[in-house]
Design a protein around this motif. Structure first.
Motif, PDB file in Angstrom:
ATOM      1  N   LEU A 213      79.072  47.760   9.762  1.00 23.54           N
ATOM      2  CA  LEU A 213      77.611  47.649   9.734  1.00 23.54           C
ATOM      3  C   LEU A 213      77.042  48.489   8.593  1.00 23.54           C
ATOM      4  O   LEU A 213      76.112  48.079   7.902  1.00 23.54           O
ATOM      5  N   ALA A 218      74.917  48.962   3.157  1.00 29.90           N
ATOM      6  CA  ALA A 218      74.989  49.503   1.785  1.00 29.90           C
ATOM      7  C   ALA A 218      74.911  48.357   0.774  1.00 29.90           C
ATOM      8  O   ALA A 218      74.212  48.454  -0.236  1.00 29.90           O
ATOM      9  N   ILE A 219      75.625  47.265   1.054  1.00 32.69           N
ATOM     10  CA  ILE A 219      75.580  46.108   0.149  1.00 32.69           C
ATOM     11  C   ILE A 219      74.193  45.467   0.186  1.00 32.69           C
ATOM     12  O   ILE A 219      73.695  44.979  -0.823  1.00 32.69           O
ATOM     13  N   ASP A 220      73.562  45.503   1.365  1.00 33.23           N
ATOM     14  CA  ASP A 220      72.212  44.943   1.490  1.00 33.23           C
ATOM     15  C   ASP A 220      71.163  45.804   0.787  1.00 33.23           C
ATOM     16  O   ASP A 220      69.973  45.480   0.818  1.00 33.23           O
ATOM     17  N   GLY A 221      71.580  46.925   0.229  1.00 34.03           N
ATOM     18  CA  GLY A 221      70.660  47.735  -0.569  1.00 34.03           C
ATOM     19  C   GLY A 221      70.023  48.892   0.184  1.00 34.03           C
ATOM     20  O   GLY A 221      69.103  49.525  -0.330  1.00 34.03           O
ATOM     21  N   ALA A 222      70.494  49.187   1.409  1.00 32.47           N
ATOM     22  CA  ALA A 222      69.890  50.278   2.181  1.00 32.47           C
ATOM     23  C   ALA A 222      70.423  51.619   1.674  1.00 32.47           C
ATOM     24  O   ALA A 222      71.635  51.786   1.537  1.00 32.47           O
ATOM     25  N   GLN A 226      67.562  54.983   4.807  1.00 31.20           N
ATOM     26  CA  GLN A 226      67.296  53.683   5.449  1.00 31.20           C
ATOM     27  C   GLN A 226      68.405  53.327   6.442  1.00 31.20           C
ATOM     28  O   GLN A 226      68.144  52.765   7.500  1.00 31.20           O
ATOM     29  N   LEU A 231      69.727  51.856  11.195  1.00 33.16           N
ATOM     30  CA  LEU A 231      70.984  51.587  11.916  1.00 33.16           C
ATOM     31  C   LEU A 231      71.335  52.698  12.905  1.00 33.16           C
ATOM     32  O   LEU A 231      71.453  52.454  14.100  1.00 33.16           O
TER      33      LEU A 231
ATOM     34  N   GLY B  73      74.593  48.472  -3.335  1.00 29.66           N
ATOM     35  CA  GLY B  73      73.320  47.769  -3.260  1.00 29.66           C
ATOM     36  C   GLY B  73      72.758  47.372  -4.618  1.00 29.66           C
ATOM     37  O   GLY B  73      71.859  46.537  -4.705  1.00 29.66           O
ATOM     38  N   MET B  79      78.032  40.150   0.729  1.00 29.32           N
ATOM     39  CA  MET B  79      79.360  40.031   1.339  1.00 29.32           C
ATOM     40  C   MET B  79      79.254  39.511   2.770  1.00 29.32           C
ATOM     41  O   MET B  79      78.357  39.887   3.513  1.00 29.32           O
ATOM     42  N   LEU B  86      76.902  41.778  11.903  1.00 31.30           N
ATOM     43  CA  LEU B  86      75.468  41.580  12.164  1.00 31.30           C
ATOM     44  C   LEU B  86      74.935  42.814  12.874  1.00 31.30           C
ATOM     45  O   LEU B  86      75.639  43.422  13.675  1.00 31.30           O
ATOM     46  N   TYR B  87      73.686  43.169  12.591  1.00 32.22           N
ATOM     47  CA  TYR B  87      73.089  44.343  13.226  1.00 32.22           C
ATOM     48  C   TYR B  87      72.710  43.966  14.664  1.00 32.22           C
ATOM     49  O   TYR B  87      71.832  43.131  14.877  1.00 32.22           O
ATOM     50  N   PHE B  98      66.854  41.578   6.476  1.00 29.25           N
ATOM     51  CA  PHE B  98      67.157  42.999   6.236  1.00 29.25           C
ATOM     52  C   PHE B  98      67.325  43.360   4.754  1.00 29.25           C
ATOM     53  O   PHE B  98      66.717  44.333   4.284  1.00 29.25           O
ATOM     54  N   PRO B  99      68.124  42.587   3.981  1.00 29.20           N
ATOM     55  CA  PRO B  99      68.297  42.965   2.571  1.00 29.20           C
ATOM     56  C   PRO B  99      66.972  42.974   1.807  1.00 29.20           C
ATOM     57  O   PRO B  99      66.771  43.803   0.914  1.00 29.20           O
ATOM     58  N   LYS B 101      63.967  43.545   3.182  1.00 31.03           N
ATOM     59  CA  LYS B 101      63.183  44.667   3.690  1.00 31.03           C
ATOM     60  C   LYS B 101      63.618  45.971   3.006  1.00 31.03           C
ATOM     61  O   LYS B 101      62.793  46.811   2.658  1.00 31.03           O
ATOM     62  N   MET B 102      64.929  46.105   2.789  1.00 29.84           N
ATOM     63  CA  MET B 102      65.453  47.322   2.159  1.00 29.84           C
ATOM     64  C   MET B 102      65.019  47.440   0.704  1.00 29.84           C
ATOM     65  O   MET B 102      64.975  48.521   0.145  1.00 29.84           O
ATOM     66  N   LYS B 104      62.112  46.462  -0.278  1.00 35.04           N
ATOM     67  CA  LYS B 104      60.648  46.551  -0.252  1.00 35.04           C
ATOM     68  C   LYS B 104      59.943  45.266  -0.697  1.00 35.04           C
ATOM     69  O   LYS B 104      58.903  45.312  -1.347  1.00 35.04           O
ATOM     70  N   ARG B 146      72.169  35.907   5.733  1.00 34.37           N
ATOM     71  CA  ARG B 146      71.829  37.246   5.258  1.00 34.37           C
ATOM     72  C   ARG B 146      72.370  37.473   3.849  1.00 34.37           C
ATOM     73  O   ARG B 146      71.775  38.199   3.053  1.00 34.37           O
ATOM     74  N   ARG B 150      69.313  36.986  -0.612  1.00 32.03           N
ATOM     75  CA  ARG B 150      69.029  37.806  -1.807  1.00 32.03           C
ATOM     76  C   ARG B 150      69.291  37.062  -3.099  1.00 32.03           C
ATOM     77  O   ARG B 150      69.065  37.594  -4.168  1.00 32.03           O
TER      78      ARG B 150
END
Lengths: 316, 364
Positions: A213, A218-222, A226, A231, B73, B79, B86-87, B98-99, B101-102, B104, B146, B150
């Motif tokens: 997770l 991290a890959i999602d840019g968080a 964040q 999380l 990021g 990936m 999944l969260y 989520f990506p 939102k992170m 902005k 997800r 992006r």
């Protein structure tokens, strides 16, 4: 294309049932009874202790709230007098206020520090186990020893805190002699003692979180904050829920450090509910009934606060 | 869309090497599959592209930019994980968004893009559900959503189908290919499943113990394996590899002799007579006949006795012994043979290979 359903008789020849429906029901009842009986059998030791050391004493305590004396003087029935006195006694209000103020200072502080240390320990690649032991040591220290150690820390003349302040060119502080500082000093001791336990609890929960997770985030840019905010905190919700409720229950019963370090003073600034219960029940033995009523008041306070927390934290 | 280059890439954990000297270019819009057994370094290589593992030697470039020291990021990659990652506390909608939102992105834009992406993957009706309320296939699609929201330059997929049942795997495989067709995003896909590799990859990279064994189009790699490892890893049942010695234009095995055709004889000329070599014949290149058969052209006849018969519905796998060795043949499903029966094995040497002592294909 429509689905084709075969019945079992079409798939293979039907066999004969050995038992009648009534016999099946009877056997099922017996089977369930055997299974339940085993469960109850295992519960017996816990139930015996629960009844003998909790339910019966609470019953006695409730009985005593309507009496005075009973230990060295004869027991006298006083009706609701003790209950009325609880709400009239100024020190009761002071001790409840002190206890709540202490909880509001200690619980958030210990959680923030413990979570920070747990996060650091989680990242530590070397020496993690050494630091875990070091942080847990205060929790293992007996209360009396911890309080005595702490007296050397906060002592007005030769305590390490004041020596440091003086070295830094600041005025020394009367940590336990000043009514404005005494409860804060007690809080420091309790936080120091509690940090190890909560750090290990949070660390165990953090280690159990799925690594993927965090990699995905991290890959999602968080960024690190964040990831913590979106999380860690939500994923640790069950642990935090448990921690908040347990910390409230434990901290509302603050006694040992107060008894050893300040004995409720100065000017009742560190008088807590349990300390006052102990004083009324064992220091002035004719006030057993009042102490019992006060104990019940604390029990109600703990129940109400715990229920409010459960309600708030269980949302979602 | 982007090109990904691996230049002398290596990865080691202390003294232990996991990936050794990988040199490879993944072309823009290409679907490249990293294939190999567990522990061969394929996932490590993928994670190095993602930034989840440090590169300990060489360079990885995405669109010409060295990304060794760029945060995951900031690499513009997405990936899909084997277990989807999944969260669990977020709804499908929140997971997909989520990506954004992170980074902005304004809320109304997130909502609009989530709706659009969900529609592409058929998740419209599931947006308010949590991952635990979804089936494996649905979770897989949420993970994909997800990753595509992006619009990354590179897709990285780490065995994304391995948690699905066989039927759903085939279906999702097709959906992934359609998605790639539509988006044309450079994709690096890790799997240990040769069927996935063969059906999905424009090119496949076969890896073993952190070393790239062969790179090429799936059919080329299957038809011309670089070594015995690649030959054995691709194909089911696995290729028959019989060890023996070369004697002029014949291959002498344990209790049998195979005269080489011109292609194999040409390959054999690369080594000296009497060398230890291995003859590789795929099961589908062996026919099982009842009764005597004359050898002709590339086809060689060997007498054998059936030791095992495995019907798999569409085919029949027949194991038969010749001399002191076993051959596995894949034949027509309804061939009437049974264990103990004497048969003739007809080896078609047109697609056979000779491998040298070091395991390399002598023809390459």
């Amino acid at each position: 294309m429509s689905d084709i359903t075969l019945t079992s008789t079409e798939i293979g020849a039907a066999g004969q049932l050995s038992l009648s429906p009534e016999e099946h029901k009877r056997e099922q009842r017996r089977y369930l009874l055997r299974r339940t009986a085993t469960a109850y059998l295992f519960l017996v030791p816990a139930a015996v202790f629960f009844i003998a050391f909790l339910v019966i004493p609470i019953g006695f305590l409730f009985f005593y709230t309507f009496h005075n004396g009973g230990i060295i003087s004869p027991r006298v029935y006083v009706g609701l007098d003790n209950w009325r006195n609880v709400f009239r006694d100024d020190l009761v209000i002071t001790s409840i206020k002190n206890t709540l103020v202490y909880c509001l200072m200690a619980i958030p502080s210990v959680f923030v520090i413990s979570m920070f240390l747990a996060l650091v320990l989680q990242q530590a690649t070397r020496g993690g186990s050494v630091f875990r032991s070091v942080f847990y040591l205060p929790t293992l220290t007996p209360y009396v020893v911890a309080a005595l150690i702490w007296q050397f820390v906060v002592h007005r003349d030769f305590g390490i805190l004041n020596m440091t302040l003086v070295k830094l060119g600041r005025d020394p502080v009367n940590w336990i002699g000043d009514p404005d500082m005494a409860l804060k000093s007690i809080t420091m001791l309790e936080v120091w003692r509690g940090v190890g336990f909560w750090t290990l609890l949070f660390l165990a929960a953090l280690i159990g979180l799925p690594k993927e997770l965090y990699q995905a985030a991290a890959i999602d840019g968080a960024n690190a904050w964040q990831r913590f905010r979106h999380l860690t905190i939500p994923l640790l919700r069950p642990t935090i829920f448990f921690a908040v409720v347990m910390a409230t229950i434990w901290n509302l019963q603050l006694f040992d450090s107060v008894s050893i370090m300040t004995n409720g003073g100065p000017q009742n600034s560190t008088a807590t509910v349990v300390w006052y219960i102990q004083q009324t029940t064992f220091a002035y033995t004719d006030k057993v009934g009042f102490g019992a009523a006060l104990s019940f008041t604390l029990l109600m306070l703990i129940l109400v606060l715990a229920l409010i927390e459960i309600r708030l934290l269980r949302k979602r | 869309m982007a090109q990904v280059e691996f230049i002398q890439v290596g990865k080691s954990y202390g003294e232990t090497g996991a990936v050794h000297n990988v040199n490879l270019t993944v072309d823009d819009s290409e679907f490249l599959v990293l294939l190999g057994p567990s522990g061969c370094g394929k996932s490590t290589l993928l994670k190095m592209v993602a930034g989840l593992e440090d590169v300990t030697a060489g360079e990885i470039r995405i669109d010409g930019r060295v990304v060794n020291y760029v945060k995951p990021g900031d690499r513009n990659v997405a990936m899909v994980f084997q277990n989807y990652a999944l969260y669990p506390h977020m709804t499908v909608q929140e997971n997909i968004g989520f990506p954004l939102k992170m980074t902005k992105v304004p809320k109304d834009q997130i909502r609009e893009r989530v709706t659009r992406t969900a529609a592409i993957l058929g998740l419209d009706g599931l947006l308010d559900r949590r991952p635990e309320q979804l089936s494996g296939g649905q979770r897989q699609r949420v993970a994909l959503a997800r990753s595509i929201i992006r619009e990354p330059a590179v897709f990285l997929m780490d065995e994304p189908l391995s948690n699905l049942d066989a039927q759903l795997r085939v279906q999702t495989r097709e959906e992934l290919l359609k998605l790639h067709e539509r988006l044309q995003t450079t994709t690096i896909y890790v799997t240990h499943d040769q069927i996935e590799a063969m059906t999905m990859g424009h090119r496949i990279v076969v890896m073993r113990s952190g070393v790239v064994q062969q790179v090429g189009r799936p059919q080329d790699v299957y038809d011309n394996p670089a070594n015995t490892f690649v030959a054995a890893f691709l194909g089911s049942p696995r290729i028959n590899l019989q060890t023996g010695k070369l004697d002029g234009a014949t291959f002498g095995g344990d209790g049998f002799v195979v005269p080489l055709n011109s292609k194999l004889a040409g390959a054999a000329s690369a080594v000296t007579a009497g060398s230890d070599v291995a003859l590789g014949v795929r099961p589908e290149d062996i026919e099982v006949r009842v009764g005597a058969v004359e050898a002709s052209g590339d086809k060689i006849a060997l007498d054998g006795v059936v030791s095992l018969v495995e019907p798999v519905g569409s085919d029949l796998y027949v194991r038969a012994q010749t001399g002191n060795v076993d051959w596995m043949a894949r034949t027509e499903a309804r061939l009437p043979v049974e264990p103990g029966q004497a048969v003739t094995l007809v080896l078609n040497l047109e697609h056979a290979h000779l491998f040298g002592e070091d395991g390399r294909n002598l023809a390459s």
